[in-house]
Scaffold this motif. Structure first.
Motif, mmCIF file in Angstrom:
data_model
loop_
_atom_site.group_PDB
_atom_site.id
_atom_site.type_symbol
_atom_site.label_atom_id
_atom_site.label_comp_id
_atom_site.label_asym_id
_atom_site.label_seq_id
_atom_site.Cartn_x
_atom_site.Cartn_y
_atom_site.Cartn_z
ATOM 1 N N GLY A 116 1.562 2.213 -3.341
ATOM 2 C CA GLY A 116 0.152 2.476 -3.066
ATOM 3 C C GLY A 116 -0.744 1.407 -3.650
ATOM 4 O O GLY A 116 -1.645 0.896 -2.984
ATOM 5 N N HIS A 117 -0.478 1.037 -4.885
ATOM 6 C CA HIS A 117 -1.332 0.049 -5.534
ATOM 7 C C HIS A 117 -1.268 -1.300 -4.825
ATOM 8 O O HIS A 117 -2.282 -1.943 -4.570
ATOM 9 C CB HIS A 117 -0.941 -0.134 -6.993
ATOM 10 N N GLU A 150 -6.531 -2.098 -12.621
ATOM 11 C CA GLU A 150 -6.343 -0.885 -11.831
ATOM 12 C C GLU A 150 -4.925 -0.341 -12.003
ATOM 13 O O GLU A 150 -4.711 0.858 -12.190
ATOM 14 C CB GLU A 150 -6.597 -1.236 -10.364
ATOM 15 N N LEU A 209 -0.405 -2.050 -1.805
ATOM 16 C CA LEU A 209 -1.059 -2.027 -0.498
ATOM 17 C C LEU A 209 -2.576 -2.091 -0.666
ATOM 18 O O LEU A 209 -3.267 -2.775 0.086
ATOM 19 C CB LEU A 209 -0.661 -0.770 0.271
ATOM 20 N N ASN A 210 -3.080 -1.393 -1.642
ATOM 21 C CA ASN A 210 -4.510 -1.467 -1.917
ATOM 22 C C ASN A 210 -4.934 -2.885 -2.285
ATOM 23 O O ASN A 210 -5.863 -3.437 -1.710
ATOM 24 C CB ASN A 210 -4.851 -0.539 -3.092
ATOM 25 N N LEU A 212 -13.445 6.238 5.501
ATOM 26 C CA LEU A 212 -13.948 5.546 4.321
ATOM 27 C C LEU A 212 -15.445 5.795 4.146
ATOM 28 O O LEU A 212 -15.906 6.223 3.080
ATOM 29 C CB LEU A 212 -13.653 4.050 4.430
ATOM 30 N N LEU A 255 -21.621 -1.870 -0.278
ATOM 31 C CA LEU A 255 -20.680 -2.001 -1.379
ATOM 32 C C LEU A 255 -19.938 -3.329 -1.387
ATOM 33 O O LEU A 255 -18.865 -3.452 -1.973
ATOM 34 C CB LEU A 255 -19.673 -0.851 -1.346
ATOM 35 N N THR A 305 -6.296 6.713 -1.320
ATOM 36 C CA THR A 305 -5.426 6.097 -0.309
ATOM 37 C C THR A 305 -4.166 5.543 -0.953
ATOM 38 O O THR A 305 -3.091 5.585 -0.352
ATOM 39 C CB THR A 305 -6.145 4.981 0.463
ATOM 40 N N GLY A 306 -4.289 5.032 -2.156
ATOM 41 C CA GLY A 306 -3.084 4.571 -2.840
ATOM 42 C C GLY A 306 -2.099 5.707 -3.016
ATOM 43 O O GLY A 306 -0.921 5.580 -2.691
ATOM 44 N N LEU A 346 -16.101 4.278 -4.398
ATOM 45 C CA LEU A 346 -15.132 3.346 -3.829
ATOM 46 C C LEU A 346 -13.818 3.418 -4.595
ATOM 47 O O LEU A 346 -12.726 3.449 -4.006
ATOM 48 C CB LEU A 346 -15.702 1.923 -3.877
ATOM 49 N N HIS A 347 -13.939 3.469 -5.897
ATOM 50 C CA HIS A 347 -12.733 3.573 -6.717
ATOM 51 C C HIS A 347 -11.956 4.837 -6.376
ATOM 52 O O HIS A 347 -10.729 4.817 -6.246
ATOM 53 C CB HIS A 347 -13.110 3.572 -8.196
ATOM 54 N N ARG A 355 -10.141 4.406 -3.101
ATOM 55 C CA ARG A 355 -8.948 3.570 -3.226
ATOM 56 C C ARG A 355 -7.815 4.304 -3.921
ATOM 57 O O ARG A 355 -6.653 4.210 -3.520
ATOM 58 C CB ARG A 355 -9.299 2.294 -3.987
ATOM 59 N N SER A 356 -8.165 5.051 -4.955
ATOM 60 C CA SER A 356 -7.120 5.806 -5.647
ATOM 61 C C SER A 356 -6.464 6.794 -4.698
ATOM 62 O O SER A 356 -5.237 6.959 -4.694
ATOM 63 C CB SER A 356 -7.697 6.555 -6.838
ATOM 64 N N HIS A 386 -0.654 6.677 0.549
ATOM 65 C CA HIS A 386 0.321 5.734 1.067
ATOM 66 C C HIS A 386 1.626 5.828 0.287
ATOM 67 O O HIS A 386 2.707 5.904 0.868
ATOM 68 C CB HIS A 386 -0.231 4.307 1.010
#
Lengths: 231, 231
Positions: free
Chosen positions: A164-165, A214, A167-168, B134, A202, B159-160, B152-153, B156-157, B163
């Motif tokens: 996941g990370h 992260e 890919l992000n 998103l 953003l 989706t991480g 945003l963070h 991302r977390s 995935h």
DNA sequence: GACTGTAGGCATACGACGTAGACCCGTTGG
DNA sequence: CCAACGGGTCTACGTCGTATGCCTACAGTC
């Protein structure tokens, strides 16, 4: 005096000379192609050309292209190492995670292989190097008192976090690093302002993404949640 | 009486009759092919055949195959919805995550597209449906008091996590569900016992993976760690 | 030495692929 | 009536993965 061709000297002067072929050289060269041009540009014919050989020669060393792709992923994953004897299991997992991230950053074009080949190849048929880290992590954690199930759970959580990370983080790699304005650099100006007002606002946050930090945060949470007793 | 061909009646009787073509029908049909035979079996020619048209017709509606792949991912992602007005933001995120997981389970062959297309297509060039979740999550969270960066963070977390989880869970899908013995079903007997003793011993644990529960645990941890103030 | 097996390399060939370029027709708006 | 155009089709080019078959060089046996 007869001809007695000295092997691999007169043959095919145009090609970057063709030494003896073996799987290791094939995979190394394949990885170079992937790094340079991306996975979809890796073909048996291009690889053979790069090695100075006939395309069909490759099939003496790999059964088909799928195996070659698995092999490329394997050459990367076998570089990761875990010391199953280390009593600091959390430190080992953390180091493993950092290495994995670095691998992905060094070979971004290969990341699709790393994350999707496992979906195409059942676990038991994966190349040995791919399974090595799994076995080693299991040894590390069971050695530290984890039950088998808990160790497996921990491994899965870790790979989930890593996939996941990565890919992000790779999505953040920017198309046009020359452009200084974030909005322009990310191409965000193309987005219809009416539909995506927040996203467009953003740009700065999108552009300033600290992947290393992260990942560390993710690891902090994950590792503090893992216990030898299980989930 | 002359010929005056009634369009799409006499032409190419073998093909499943060719109605007017549009992008939506193309993508729906492409998704069917992917679901049935996998991404690598989706070709412009096969898709055209399935639609009863000439391959080149497709290019009137999509610029190239990459756009088609993006489009297939898009048709899936646009099915996900988030209600930006709901004050229960955690509940919304949880529901979003469950829908995403279900989508992946319903279309496992499309998952490689979901996770890798974003690597190939810069954010701003992605189809609108892909960006919708998103933007909606950003609206949801900023509406709940999150700063832009924190929202945003959080996205991302999330989706991480998704995935990573989906890639994990789909690997567990078993090759031969008929076989009752776990060791056989997973093909683990192929592994050299000497090199992978622990892995072979975990057949039962490998086979009994509860994806839904696993995801919920991940969500519990993630959601409890998210705060409007930011990371 | 001669004989035989085998491993590795090469040439040819087939069918499928993505897509450029040109043509063609029916509709539409002037 | 004509011009423009959107959408379908045909042909063609270069590339792909790989099946088949042959050829050569060496290894092992007598």
């Amino acid at each position: 005096m007869a001809v007695t061709p000295t092997r691999a000297s007169d043959r095919d002067a145009g090609a970057p000379f063709a030494e003896r072929l073996d799987l290791e050289r094939m995979l190394a060269c394949a990885l170079e192609i992937v790094d340079r041009d991306g996975v979809e540009k890796l073909s048996m014919r291009r690889l053979a050309r790069a090695l100075g050989h006939d395309p069909m020669s490759l099939y003496r060393h790999a059964p088909n292209k799928a195996a070659l792709l698995d092999g490329v992923a394997d050459t990367l994953l076998r570089r990761l190492s875990v010391d199953p004897g280390d009593p600091d299991w959390a430190g080992q997992l953390r180091a493993f995670a950092r290495s994995y991230r670095q691998l992905a950053l060094d070979h971004p074009n290969a990341v699709p292989l790393l994350v999707t080949r496992p979906l195409a190849t059942p676990l038991a048929l994966r190349p040995a190097g791919t399974l090595r880290p799994l076995e080693d992590v299991l040894a590390l954690l069971t050695g530290a008192g984890f039950t088998g199930a808990a160790a497996l759970h921990a491994y899965r959580s870790l790979t989930g976090l890593l996939h996941g990370h990565v890919l992000n983080e790779l999505q953040e790699l920017v198309d046009n690093p020359d452009e200084t304005d974030d909005l322009l650099r990310l191409g965000l100006y193309r987005l219809p302002l009416r539909e995506f007002p927040l996203l467009r606002g953003l740009a700065a946050e999108l552009a300033s993404y600290d992947g290393a930090a992260e990942l560390e945060r993710g690891l902090d949470i994950l590792l503090s949640g893992l216990t030898p007793g299980g989930p």
